[in-house]
Scaffold this motif. Structure first.
Motif: not given
Length: 343
Positions: A50-53, A95-102, A234-235
């Motif tokens: 659902v977080i990536y809905l 489409v994933g969590f923003y934290d991966h960019t850091l 996040s997403s």
């Protein structure tokens, strides 16, 4: 549960033949990388989560097509694997969590969020019914096996932060990669993990089947502030910065489609949203799926804009336990852009 599949350059053609995951036509990695014909491949860290809905909903509503885009959605069980596909050039977006960019910037790879779908993690730490008496808060994590979607994933990041914040050293816990959905449920039922971090619709099934109960709920901005000390974006749709800069027209069309979806979600009920999604996403039944959407809806933004103090919260959380980031200087302004969503 629908079986996720992995994609690499070698198997791209085979993966794209699996039409069950795509509502639009496929293409090879080479032709999609050009994007001149509107063909884009986006890897999602779990299409039925659902977080990536918004990813699948945008496709279901026809908004990609309306922008002249031919988007193929692919799925990986954990965001960390989706990121690998982006870096290797197999896909144009994740489409994933923003934290991966850091995390990636600390490893000298420049990736940025172009649409911020959520301002809370949507994650829930659940404890198994059998272990509920010995784990009453993250302070009790020492020596415990804790489920995460994958090692190095955002669930892994957040689990380690909850441990550190509550006086438990990261090396004092054992993260176990159990994915989501049925694999997570089985691990908890069999005692392979005592607690774990997951999202809806898995959370709804854990509670409904009385396999476990909610320990820490981060599905709302309020829950995020309580657990993490601030909003935790996040997403998101994130992409390689070089690709963004060389394909601005395409990125603008993607942003237009996603923002339209976020606005649509903000004016429709969980029941109406569920009705637009593929029937097989409702693993525990339609009513449970609607409840899962209802519980998770507060995490989503309405406009795709990064919350002002969100990136700083993410940096603080990651630096609390991540040795790669601890002494790294992160330029937060390079981890996201609002250029496209504000247009």
């Amino acid at each position: 549960m629908r079986t996720p599949f992995k994609i690499s350059a070698a198997v791209a053609a085979t993966a794209l033949a699996l039409a069950g995951l795509t509502a639009c036509g496929g293409s090879s990695s080479g032709s999609a990388a050009d994007a001149g014909d509107g063909r884009i491949q986006i890897m999602v860290g779990g299409l039925d989560k659902v977080i990536y809905l918004p990813a699948r909903l945008t496709q279901q509503l026809g908004y990609f097509k309306a922008e002249g885009l031919n988007v193929t959605l692919l799925t990986e069980p954990a965001g960390v694997q989706a990121t690998t596909s982006l870096i290797s050039g197999d896909v144009q977006g994740v489409v994933g969590f923003y934290d991966h960019t850091l995390d990636l910037q600390a490893k000298n790879k420049q990736v940025e969020s172009v649409v911020q779908l959520a301002h809370a993690p949507g994650e829930v730490e659940v404890v198994s019914t059998k272990a509920a008496s010995e784990i009453t808060s993250p302070k009790d994590f020492t020596g415990k096996k804790l489920g995460v979607t994958g090692l190095g994933s955002s669930t892994d990041f957040l689990t380690k932060y909850l441990a550190v914040k509550n006086g438990v050293k990261p090396e004092g816990i054992t993260p176990v990669a159990v994915g989501a959905g049925q694999t997570f449920l089985s691990a908890m039922e069999q005692g392979s993990i005592q607690a774990g971090m997951t999202t809806d619709p898995t959370v709804a099934q854990v509670v409904n089947k009385k396999i476990g109960k909610v320990l820490v709920d981060m599905r709302t901005p309020e829950g995020s502030r309580q657990a993490l000390g601030g909003p935790y974006p996040s997403s998101s749709l994130y992409m390689n910065t070089d690709w963004v800069n060389s394909h601005k027209d395409t990125v603008q069309k993607l942003a237009n489609a996603f923002v339209k979806t976020l606005k649509w979600m903000s004016t429709h009920t969980a029941e109406e949203i569920a009705a637009k999604m593929p029937a097989d996403y409702a693993q525990g039944g339609k009513e449970l799926y609607v409840q899962a959407i209802k519980d998770t809806l507060p995490m989503f933004t309405k406009d795709g804009v990064m919350p002002a103090d969100g990136p700083a919260t993410v940096e603080r959380v990651l630096k609390a336990f991540n040795p790669t980031l601890k002494n790294a200087t992160i330029d937060l302004k390079k981890t996201y852009t609002t250029e496209f969503v504000k247009k």
